[in-house]
Design a protein around this motif. Structure first.
Motif, PDB file in Angstrom:
ATOM      1  N   ASN A 117       0.797  -1.233   0.000  1.00 16.94           N
ATOM      2  CA  ASN A 117       0.000   0.000   0.000  1.00 16.94           C
ATOM      3  C   ASN A 117       0.831   1.286   0.000  1.00 16.94           C
ATOM      4  OD1 ASN A 117      -2.669   0.997  -0.144  1.00 16.94           O
ATOM      5  ND2 ASN A 117      -2.607   1.572   2.012  1.00 16.94           N
TER       6      ASN A 117
ATOM      7  N   VAL B  15     -25.008   3.734   2.893  1.00 13.72           N
ATOM      8  CA  VAL B  15     -23.592   3.438   2.628  1.00 13.72           C
ATOM      9  C   VAL B  15     -23.375   1.922   2.543  1.00 13.72           C
ATOM     10  CG1 VAL B  15     -21.264   3.530   3.631  1.00 13.72           C
ATOM     11  CG2 VAL B  15     -22.718   5.593   3.616  1.00 13.72           C
ATOM     12  N   ARG B  18     -24.721   0.464  -0.709  1.00  8.05           N
ATOM     13  CA  ARG B  18     -23.922   0.772  -1.897  1.00  8.05           C
ATOM     14  C   ARG B  18     -22.595   0.007  -1.907  1.00  8.05           C
ATOM     15  NH1 ARG B  18     -24.747   7.205  -1.458  1.00  8.05           N
ATOM     16  NH2 ARG B  18     -23.503   7.346  -3.360  1.00  8.05           N
ATOM     17  N   PHE B  19     -21.945  -0.120  -0.760  1.00  7.88           N
ATOM     18  CA  PHE B  19     -20.700  -0.910  -0.721  1.00  7.88           C
ATOM     19  C   PHE B  19     -20.978  -2.394  -0.974  1.00  7.88           C
ATOM     20  CE2 PHE B  19     -16.734   1.235   0.500  1.00  7.88           C
ATOM     21  CZ  PHE B  19     -17.184   2.540   0.616  1.00  7.88           C
ATOM     22  N   ALA B  22     -21.888  -3.152  -4.632  1.00 13.68           N
ATOM     23  CA  ALA B  22     -20.788  -3.023  -5.588  1.00 13.68           C
ATOM     24  C   ALA B  22     -19.688  -4.050  -5.355  1.00 13.68           C
ATOM     25  CB  ALA B  22     -20.191  -1.615  -5.495  1.00 13.68           C
ATOM     26  N   ASP B  23     -19.517  -4.498  -4.114  1.00 15.65           N
ATOM     27  CA  ASP B  23     -18.283  -5.211  -3.775  1.00 15.65           C
ATOM     28  C   ASP B  23     -18.504  -6.599  -3.172  1.00 15.65           C
ATOM     29  OD1 ASP B  23     -15.456  -5.317  -3.603  1.00 15.65           O
ATOM     30  OD2 ASP B  23     -15.498  -4.672  -1.514  1.00 15.65           O
ATOM     31  N   TYR B  95     -18.478  -7.037   6.625  1.00 11.91           N
ATOM     32  CA  TYR B  95     -17.989  -6.630   5.302  1.00 11.91           C
ATOM     33  C   TYR B  95     -16.539  -6.188   5.439  1.00 11.91           C
ATOM     34  CZ  TYR B  95     -16.974  -3.580   1.349  1.00 11.91           C
ATOM     35  OH  TYR B  95     -16.372  -2.987   0.271  1.00 11.91           O
ATOM     36  N   ALA B  97     -13.695  -4.785   2.717  1.00 12.46           N
ATOM     37  CA  ALA B  97     -13.533  -4.410   1.306  1.00 12.46           C
ATOM     38  C   ALA B  97     -12.553  -5.352   0.620  1.00 12.46           C
ATOM     39  CB  ALA B  97     -13.060  -2.961   1.193  1.00 12.46           C
ATOM     40  N   ASP B  99     -10.522  -4.728  -1.848  1.00 12.69           N
ATOM     41  CA  ASP B  99      -9.443  -4.150  -2.654  1.00 12.69           C
ATOM     42  C   ASP B  99      -8.065  -4.267  -2.059  1.00 12.69           C
ATOM     43  OD1 ASP B  99     -10.249  -2.200  -0.628  1.00 12.69           O
ATOM     44  OD2 ASP B  99      -8.887  -0.823  -1.649  1.00 12.69           O
ATOM     45  N   MET B 115     -13.771  -0.714   5.416  1.00 14.23           N
ATOM     46  CA  MET B 115     -13.838  -0.170   4.067  1.00 14.23           C
ATOM     47  C   MET B 115     -12.484  -0.244   3.349  1.00 14.23           C
ATOM     48  SD  MET B 115     -16.659   2.681   5.122  1.00 14.23           S
ATOM     49  CE  MET B 115     -16.699   3.691   3.657  1.00 14.23           C
ATOM     50  N   ASP B 116     -12.325   0.513   2.331  1.00 10.36           N
ATOM     51  CA  ASP B 116     -11.243   0.353   1.372  1.00 10.36           C
ATOM     52  C   ASP B 116      -9.889   0.872   1.855  1.00 10.36           C
ATOM     53  OD1 ASP B 116     -12.856   2.841   1.133  1.00 10.36           O
ATOM     54  OD2 ASP B 116     -11.261   3.410  -0.248  1.00 10.36           O
ATOM     55  N   ASN B 117      -8.864   0.366   1.204  1.00  9.36           N
ATOM     56  CA  ASN B 117      -7.503   0.922   1.248  1.00  9.36           C
ATOM     57  C   ASN B 117      -6.824   0.826   2.606  1.00  9.36           C
ATOM     58  OD1 ASN B 117      -5.459   2.080  -0.399  1.00  9.36           O
ATOM     59  ND2 ASN B 117      -5.811   4.074   0.522  1.00  9.36           N
TER      60      ASN B 117
ATOM     61  N   PHE C 101      -9.814   1.805  -5.283  1.00  3.38           N
ATOM     62  CA  PHE C 101     -11.154   1.265  -5.132  1.00  3.38           C
ATOM     63  C   PHE C 101     -12.205   2.357  -5.290  1.00  3.38           C
ATOM     64  CE2 PHE C 101     -14.702   0.071  -2.307  1.00  3.38           C
ATOM     65  CZ  PHE C 101     -14.969  -1.198  -2.756  1.00  3.38           C
ATOM     66  N   ARG C 102     -13.234   2.045  -6.020  1.00  3.61           N
ATOM     67  CA  ARG C 102     -14.363   2.970  -6.023  1.00  3.61           C
ATOM     68  C   ARG C 102     -15.645   2.165  -6.103  1.00  3.61           C
ATOM     69  NH1 ARG C 102     -11.266   6.062 -10.722  1.00  3.61           N
ATOM     70  NH2 ARG C 102      -9.615   4.766  -9.942  1.00  3.61           N
ATOM     71  N   VAL C 103     -16.556   2.531  -5.246  1.00  2.00           N
ATOM     72  CA  VAL C 103     -17.854   1.867  -5.209  1.00  2.00           C
ATOM     73  C   VAL C 103     -18.689   2.307  -6.402  1.00  2.00           C
ATOM     74  CG1 VAL C 103     -20.016   1.802  -3.917  1.00  2.00           C
ATOM     75  CG2 VAL C 103     -17.836   1.566  -2.737  1.00  2.00           C
ATOM     76  N   GLU C 104     -18.565   3.592  -6.706  1.00  2.64           N
ATOM     77  CA  GLU C 104     -19.321   4.178  -7.807  1.00  2.64           C
ATOM     78  C   GLU C 104     -18.384   5.093  -8.579  1.00  2.64           C
ATOM     79  OE1 GLU C 104     -22.524   6.102  -5.708  1.00  2.64           O
ATOM     80  OE2 GLU C 104     -23.293   4.190  -4.941  1.00  2.64           O
ATOM     81  N   ASN C 117      -3.772   5.690  -5.359  1.00  6.06           N
ATOM     82  CA  ASN C 117      -3.929   5.268  -3.956  1.00  6.06           C
ATOM     83  C   ASN C 117      -4.818   6.190  -3.125  1.00  6.06           C
ATOM     84  OD1 ASN C 117      -3.273   3.190  -2.106  1.00  6.06           O
ATOM     85  ND2 ASN C 117      -1.793   4.500  -1.091  1.00  6.06           N
ATOM     86  N   GLN C 118      -5.772   6.842  -3.757  1.00  3.75           N
ATOM     87  CA  GLN C 118      -6.730   7.655  -3.014  1.00  3.75           C
ATOM     88  C   GLN C 118      -7.792   6.751  -2.375  1.00  3.75           C
ATOM     89  OE1 GLN C 118      -5.862  10.849  -3.396  1.00  3.75           O
ATOM     90  NE2 GLN C 118      -4.707  10.707  -5.302  1.00  3.75           N
ATOM     91  N   SER C 119      -8.419   7.256  -1.300  1.00  2.00           N
ATOM     92  CA  SER C 119      -9.718   6.701  -0.906  1.00  2.00           C
ATOM     93  C   SER C 119     -10.730   7.836  -0.956  1.00  2.00           C
ATOM     94  CB  SER C 119      -9.665   6.039   0.478  1.00  2.00           C
ATOM     95  OG  SER C 119      -9.303   6.937   1.481  1.00  2.00           O
ATOM     96  N   LEU C 122     -18.257   8.203  -0.579  1.00  2.00           N
ATOM     97  CA  LEU C 122     -19.456   8.371  -1.401  1.00  2.00           C
ATOM     98  C   LEU C 122     -19.922   9.827  -1.450  1.00  2.00           C
ATOM     99  CD1 LEU C 122     -21.357   5.213  -0.182  1.00  2.00           C
ATOM    100  CD2 LEU C 122     -20.253   5.531  -2.396  1.00  2.00           C
ATOM    101  N   ASP C 140     -16.994  11.302   2.958  1.00  2.00           N
ATOM    102  CA  ASP C 140     -18.363  11.420   2.451  1.00  2.00           C
ATOM    103  C   ASP C 140     -18.815  12.866   2.282  1.00  2.00           C
ATOM    104  OD1 ASP C 140     -18.630   8.656   2.869  1.00  2.00           O
ATOM    105  OD2 ASP C 140     -20.708   8.936   3.503  1.00  2.00           O
TER     106      ASP C 140
END
Lengths: 226, 226, 226
Positions: A117, B15, B18-19, B22-23, B95, B97, B99, B115-117, C101-104, C117-119, C122, C140
């Motif tokens: 990362n 939230v 949506r997560f 998608a995932d 959950y 993520a 990624d 969540m992510d990252n 990673f992006r949900v949308e 490498n951003q997070s 939503l 968010d």
């Protein structure tokens, strides 16, 4: 893909084994450690041989080595073992985690251990025997010298130079074009906005601490704060 | 893959929806909320049923639940709903993520939302009902207790323990082997270098604040600062 | 996939070229720069044409443009060139790194350059001509206005608004629901817990600095600290 001997029988070797097994194709063939610390003949089903005679078991022409030790003594022990393995003729393998984005191949020397990362910008040069734990940012045109240790969530802006054996604590930030001196210790969450002197100590919320970095690290490790 | 009921009709459920959509492969079948907050019968084309009778519509033998609520009351509301769903016999889904890099599977309890990252090092244990927003680092051998909330860009060094219902604000940093007490509130960008007492409040640039964490959070949320 | 002209012959254009070549399918066809800075006719085997007549060589109906310049003058130069290219009728291309990673899909305007490498949580809205270097967190419901520059390891909590041409230094943290004013300069590793005035300067460990942001940036860049 290399046939690889890991140095050590402790936590560092364990971490290296688990990362390399999961994330590389290397064939790990055994472990080696100084004979006086060789408290077992086998680890994870592989032989543990004395470092004093490792080249008899795993000749440097056929095998590579990777050494992941802690930062004690301001990385002096890691440097010493690195030098000893080089003196025996080994090529030392570097590990760079596969997961993170790279526009171009990353220039790293031997025996680096660069975990997951990271964001490593363009035109970065990383020397030999550098450890980077997770989620660091290394800005454009930055140079990291041999034997440095970068922990996690460290942010190096652009044009930074990190000296030999420097230790950068978690969550610290280094501004543009700053030169971190050899053997500098930067504490957790500190901001470094100007060049640092060799062997100096810099802590969050303090002016520079008037103590030599190796002595400071010894004290902190004795208290399990590092 | 689970057939899944989401708790809530507000932002948290949105939230989560949506997560998860998608995932994950989970089949989200409906929403549930306390009858007095049930201001609609349908959400995203799915039924919204009263929590008081959710087991009649979605029996715990066939359906799982996931509850993503805010941290108000120092996570007491989240704990209360978690306990209520467990008392009804539900298995709660976690959950994590997809990624981010992991060398080995991550040990998480029930009803976590991670969540992510993230970078999560080796030998980390995460309890039940833990929320981790994005881009945190969790160092080796760290333990996170039930109902804790970790926001984003939080850095936990190695050997940290995070107590029950603790709240760690954005960009905070916790040094090696520190124990964060139950119900501790760590503010944004604070450095925690020593163990914290239960219910204590720690802010960047201040010594420990002499106020109880739940009262402090209530005040901050009323001002929309948290 | 666009046929793309890059603005500039310096570092920005070089970085853009390397990221776009490695991470997109765009067909880069040439470079353009103000005629007085046009010190070469060719770069990387591609033509370098005068910006004054770029539309003759690369008509806006057939080609797009991307402009990656530095933040000097509190992003005023970047804004000026962006406006000039729009006045010529160009659609400006945005780059968003593919890795994170992006949900949308992420809502971005024109001529953004958003690296690895951003997070990004939503319901975030990113305007035109925004640069984000690496490893930032955008919480968010956050809004980033035109021409802002976000460096690296920046943490924006939820509901933040970032004003036009604002500059957010490395490792800074912005609390929930804070409004960063237009042209605000936030220094490295600073915590911003309250709204900021337009053109104000905020540095780690200091109260607000009584100096106009553009003058402060000019001084810092002259010292190579930014």
């Amino acid at each position: 893909m290399s046939k690889l001997v890991l140095f050590g029988v402790g936590r560092g070797a364990d971490v290296a084994y688990r990362f390399l097994s999961a994330d590389t194709e290397h064939d790990i063939v055994g472990f080696t450690v100084d004979d006086k610390y060789r408290n077992r003949n086998e680890l994870r089903g592989l032989p543990v041989v004395a470092f004093e005679e490792v080249e008899r078991h795993f000749p440097p022409d056929d095998f590579r080595m990777l050494i992941l030790l802690g930062y004690q003594g301001m990385n002096a022990l890691r440097q010493q073992k690195y030098d000893a393995a080089k003196a025996k003729g080994y090529t030392l393998e570097s590990y760079v985690a596969s997961d993170f984005f790279r526009v171009e191949p990353i220039a790293v020397g031997e025996n680096c251990f660069i975990m997951d990362n990271q964001s490593i910008s363009l035109d970065v040069a990383i020397g030999n025997n550098v450890v980077m734990w997770s989620s660091n940012h290394v800005g454009d045109l930055t140079t990291i010298a041999d034997h440095a240790w970068i922990t996690s969530h460290v942010t190096l802006a652009a044009g930074v130079t990190v000296g030999e054996r420097a230790f950068l604590g978690i969550g610290c930030t280094v501004s543009n074009n700053v030169a971190i001196g050899d053997d500098t210790l930067v504490g957790a969450h500190a901001l470094i906005a100007a060049d640092t002197a060799p062997r100096s100590v810099h802590l969050h919320g303090h002016d520079t601490i008037d103590v030599e970095a190796r002595a400071f690290m010894r004290m902190m490790m004795a208290q399990k704060k590092l």
